[in-house]
Design an enzyme around this catalytic site. Structure first.
Site, short mmCIF file in Angstrom:
data_model
loop_
_atom_site.label_atom_id
_atom_site.label_comp_id
_atom_site.label_asym_id
_atom_site.label_seq_id
_atom_site.Cartn_x
_atom_site.Cartn_y
_atom_site.Cartn_z
N CYS A 73 10.25 12.47 36.47
CA CYS A 73 11.50 11.73 36.36
C CYS A 73 11.15 10.25 36.27
CB CYS A 73 12.37 12.00 37.59
SG CYS A 73 13.88 11.02 37.70
N CYS A 188 13.32 10.31 28.66
CA CYS A 188 13.88 11.04 29.78
C CYS A 188 13.39 12.47 29.65
CB CYS A 188 15.41 10.99 29.75
SG CYS A 188 16.22 12.10 30.93
#
Length: 265
Positions: A73, A188
């Site tokens: 992340c 992402c």
């Protein structure tokens, strides 16, 4: 026997990293943990969120007896990587947008950064651009709706191609600029899950670059013994996630079980 590699994310985006790990190390032992109770991370206060990430990761590492933690992340990596390394005795591998490899691939020197609002606007991201893509034009696009689409898709809902197309319109416009955008950073970890659809929607062929392979190579450097471990496949969430069971199974993980936190919110 060494413990598994634990892949952690706020949601299901880390599954794209887990997929890269399985491609590099088919026999690796993997566990997965996501903090779906606090999704999306980009809306949280940085200080509070950093503590939360450490708490969840400590609990997850203990639950699966992990030998390595992969923070799949970008937001969690930029906020809490050093704190995690101080708090845990196992190696911690973070995630950063693949700006360096994208700059190496681009021939037109115009790259796109497709990421969440939190990642697009962070000084850390600007530092990566200045260090590795200073000679490139960088079109930044906050595409938070794609996170929502990826989460819904893993929960069994159909993708909304029109919604995604609308979110990506500025990126497609950049392909007509001078110089034309020719490479896109999937900044992402949710976004590689949608890559087949992104490719089909793009008006021109583009190079799509993510961090999965780089993370997998790094895991191999710090945890080479894990590539022959017995498969694990456990999955932990911080809120009930029965709807994700089928999606997790497609990526080799068992039905989600609730992670016990010391001070659950």
């Amino acid at each position: 026997m060494p413990g598994p590699v634990l892949v952690f994310d706020s949601g299901v985006g880390g599954l794209s990293v887990a997929q890269s790990l399985r491609q590099h190390y088919p026999h690796a032992s993997l566990c997965y943990a996501c903090d779906n109770a606090w999704l999306p991370y980009g809306l949280r206060d940085d200080v509070v969120l950093a503590k939360r990430i450490v708490d969840v990761c400590q609990a997850a590492v203990a639950a699966c007896q992990a030998s390595v933690l992969v923070v799949a992340c970008n937001t969690a990596s930029t906020l809490a990587l050093e704190a995690l390394r101080q708090a845990l005795s196992v190696p911690v591998i973070g995630t950063v947008p693949a700006i360096k490899p994208a700059a190496q691939v681009s021939t037109t020197r115009h790259i796109g950064l497709l990421a969440t609002s939190a990642t697009v606007n962070r000084p850390y991201t600007q530092g990566l651009i200045e260090s590795f893509a200073s000679d490139c034009r960088v079109t930044r696009l906050a595409a938070d709706p794609l996170v929502v689409e990826a989460e819904a898709w893993l929960a069994g809902k159909p993708l909304n191609a029109a919604h995604i197309q609308q979110a990506l319109a500025p990126l497609w416009e950049a392909t007509q600029a001078t110089p034309a955008l020719d490479t896109v950073v999937l900044g992402c970890t949710h976004f590689p899950l949608l890559q087949p659809l992104l490719v089909s929607l793009s008006p021109v062929p583009l190079a799509w670059v993510d961090s999965g392979d780089a993370i997998a190579r790094r895991v191999g450097q710090v945890a080479a013994t894990l590539i022959s471990s017995v498969p694990d496949g456990r999955c932990f969430t911080t809120a009930p996630a029965a709807a994700l069971a089928d999606g997790m199974a497609r990526y080799g993980f068992s039905a989600p079980q609730l992670l016990a936190l010391p001070d659950a919110d």
